[in-house]
Design an enzyme around this catalytic site. Structure first.
Site, mmCIF file in Angstrom:
data_model
loop_
_atom_site.group_PDB
_atom_site.id
_atom_site.type_symbol
_atom_site.label_atom_id
_atom_site.label_comp_id
_atom_site.label_asym_id
_atom_site.label_seq_id
_atom_site.Cartn_x
_atom_site.Cartn_y
_atom_site.Cartn_z
ATOM 1 N N LYS A 74 0.793 -1.209 -0.106
ATOM 2 C CA LYS A 74 -0.098 -0.003 0.033
ATOM 3 C C LYS A 74 0.794 1.311 -0.005
ATOM 4 C CE LYS A 74 -2.113 -0.654 3.888
ATOM 5 N NZ LYS A 74 -1.349 -2.012 4.222
ATOM 6 N N ARG B 9 -8.819 1.662 9.390
ATOM 7 C CA ARG B 9 -8.398 0.392 9.935
ATOM 8 C C ARG B 9 -9.353 -0.527 10.484
ATOM 9 N NH1 ARG B 9 -2.557 0.617 9.152
ATOM 10 N NH2 ARG B 9 -1.508 -0.622 10.272
ATOM 11 N N ARG C 271 11.981 -5.994 4.511
ATOM 12 C CA ARG C 271 11.505 -4.525 4.661
ATOM 13 C C ARG C 271 12.546 -3.828 5.459
ATOM 14 N NH1 ARG C 271 5.095 -3.104 5.005
ATOM 15 N NH2 ARG C 271 5.165 -3.589 6.947
ATOM 16 N N ARG D 104 11.870 -2.582 11.072
ATOM 17 C CA ARG D 104 10.886 -2.054 11.761
ATOM 18 C C ARG D 104 10.608 -2.984 13.120
ATOM 19 N NH1 ARG D 104 5.450 -0.098 8.497
ATOM 20 N NH2 ARG D 104 4.895 -1.003 10.287
ATOM 21 N N ARG E 251 -0.394 -8.408 13.741
ATOM 22 C CA ARG E 251 -0.746 -7.498 12.835
ATOM 23 C C ARG E 251 -1.609 -8.135 12.022
ATOM 24 N NH1 ARG E 251 4.226 -5.175 10.858
ATOM 25 N NH2 ARG E 251 3.038 -3.592 9.660
HETATM 26 P P1 AMP Z 1 1.494 0.598 9.369
HETATM 27 O O1 AMP Z 1 2.694 1.408 8.844
HETATM 28 O O2 AMP Z 1 0.510 1.092 8.463
HETATM 29 O O3 AMP Z 1 1.753 -1.118 8.992
HETATM 30 O O4 AMP Z 1 1.234 0.919 10.850
HETATM 31 C C1 AMP Z 1 1.792 0.726 11.994
HETATM 32 C C2 AMP Z 1 1.452 0.719 13.235
HETATM 33 O O5 AMP Z 1 0.913 1.953 13.395
HETATM 34 C C3 AMP Z 1 0.142 -0.366 13.156
HETATM 35 O O6 AMP Z 1 0.310 -1.622 13.529
HETATM 36 C C4 AMP Z 1 -0.800 0.458 14.368
HETATM 37 O O7 AMP Z 1 -0.202 -0.007 15.573
HETATM 38 C C5 AMP Z 1 -0.491 1.915 13.997
HETATM 39 N N1 AMP Z 1 -1.491 2.344 13.138
HETATM 40 C C6 AMP Z 1 -1.319 2.922 12.004
HETATM 41 N N2 AMP Z 1 -2.416 3.234 11.361
HETATM 42 C C7 AMP Z 1 -3.330 3.128 12.279
HETATM 43 C C8 AMP Z 1 -4.790 3.282 12.453
HETATM 44 N N3 AMP Z 1 -5.632 3.670 11.427
HETATM 45 N N4 AMP Z 1 -5.371 3.067 13.667
HETATM 46 C C9 AMP Z 1 -4.845 2.632 14.750
HETATM 47 N N5 AMP Z 1 -3.568 2.475 14.670
HETATM 48 C C10 AMP Z 1 -2.758 2.683 13.524
#
Ligand code: AMP
Length: 214
Positions: free
Chosen positions: A13, A88, A127, A160, A171
């Site tokens: 994404k 989300r 990654r 990460r 996740r």
């Molecule tokens: P991502 O980089 O999108 O995989 O997000 C990494 C982490 O950020 C996720 O595992 C959540 O802990 C937090 N996070 C990102 N987007 C959201 C969201 N829309 N709502 C809640 N937590 C989020």
């Protein structure tokens, strides 16, 4: 152009959002990137988010919603945005609808990027992230010029913390239980298009362009 990208972690994404943002001249708004930026800056928001992110679970909806509202109210988002990682869950889907309604805006489309779970795992393992400037790499698909070193700022690349196997499993579970119901939510609103996320960055980008008729 107001677009959201849906899909599990590792679906690509973020990469596709960058391509689309450049194409349409609108910002790529990634809630994960915004949290990580706040964490690097040591802001209260970043510190609050850290505990949730490290465990692979969602940051509370109200905190996340306020952050997104502030971001889309910035001038550069006036012509639109590519939202990546938000909404989300269904509560956030409804909050976004309300946010847009209050601003007399509407969503043009929700694009779901579909990738089988075994491929996701392989992608996530490779990654790498620059802890200093936030640039992202992949050991196989988007390697830096010098192994382990950021092309942009020269800092040492890291994985990460939430890309480690145990957290990735959490996740993926969060995606299945909380995020996947948004597919039906947007399908009911006639906004959903699903594309396969398999293949090269260019191949997936071409598929997305095709469904956006552009
Ligand atoms: P991502 O980089 O999108 O995989 O997000 C990494 C982490 O950020 C996720 O595992 C959540 O802990 C937090 N996070 C990102 N987007 C959201 C969201 N829309 N709502 C809640 N937590 C989020």
């Amino acid at each position: 152009m107001r677009l959201i990208l849906l899909g599990p972690p590792g679906a690509g994404k973020g990469t596709q959002a960058d391509v689309l943002a450049a194409h349409y001249g609108v910002p790529h708004v990634s809630t994960g990137d915004l949290f990580r930026y706040n964490l690097r800056q040591g802001t209260p928001l970043g510190l609050e988010a850290k505990g949730y992110m490290d465990r692979g679970i969602l940051v509370p909806d109200d905190v996340t919603g306020r952050m997104v509202a502030d971001r889309i109210d910035r001038d550069d988002a006036a012509p639109g945005f590519i939202l990546d990682g938000y909404p989300r869950n269904l509560v956030q889907g409804e909050a976004l609808e309300e946010m847009l309604r209050a601003r007399q805006l509407h969503l043009d489309r929700a694009v779901a990027v579909d990738v089988p779970e075994d491929v996701l795992l392989a992608r996530i393992t490779g990654r790498r992230l620059c802890p200093s400037c936030g640039a992202t790499y992949h050991t196989l698909y988007h390697a830096p010029r010098r192994e382990g070193v950021c092309d942009r700022c020269g800092a040492e690349l890291l994985q990460r913390p939430d890309d480690r196997a145990e957290t990735v499993a959490v996740r993926l579970g969060v995606y299945r239980d909380e995020t996947a119901p948004l597919l039906a939510f947007y399908r009911e609103r006639d906004l959903l298009t699903t594309v396969s996320g398999l293949g090269s960055v260019e191949e997936v980008a071409a598929r997305i362009r095709e469904v956006l008729h552009d």
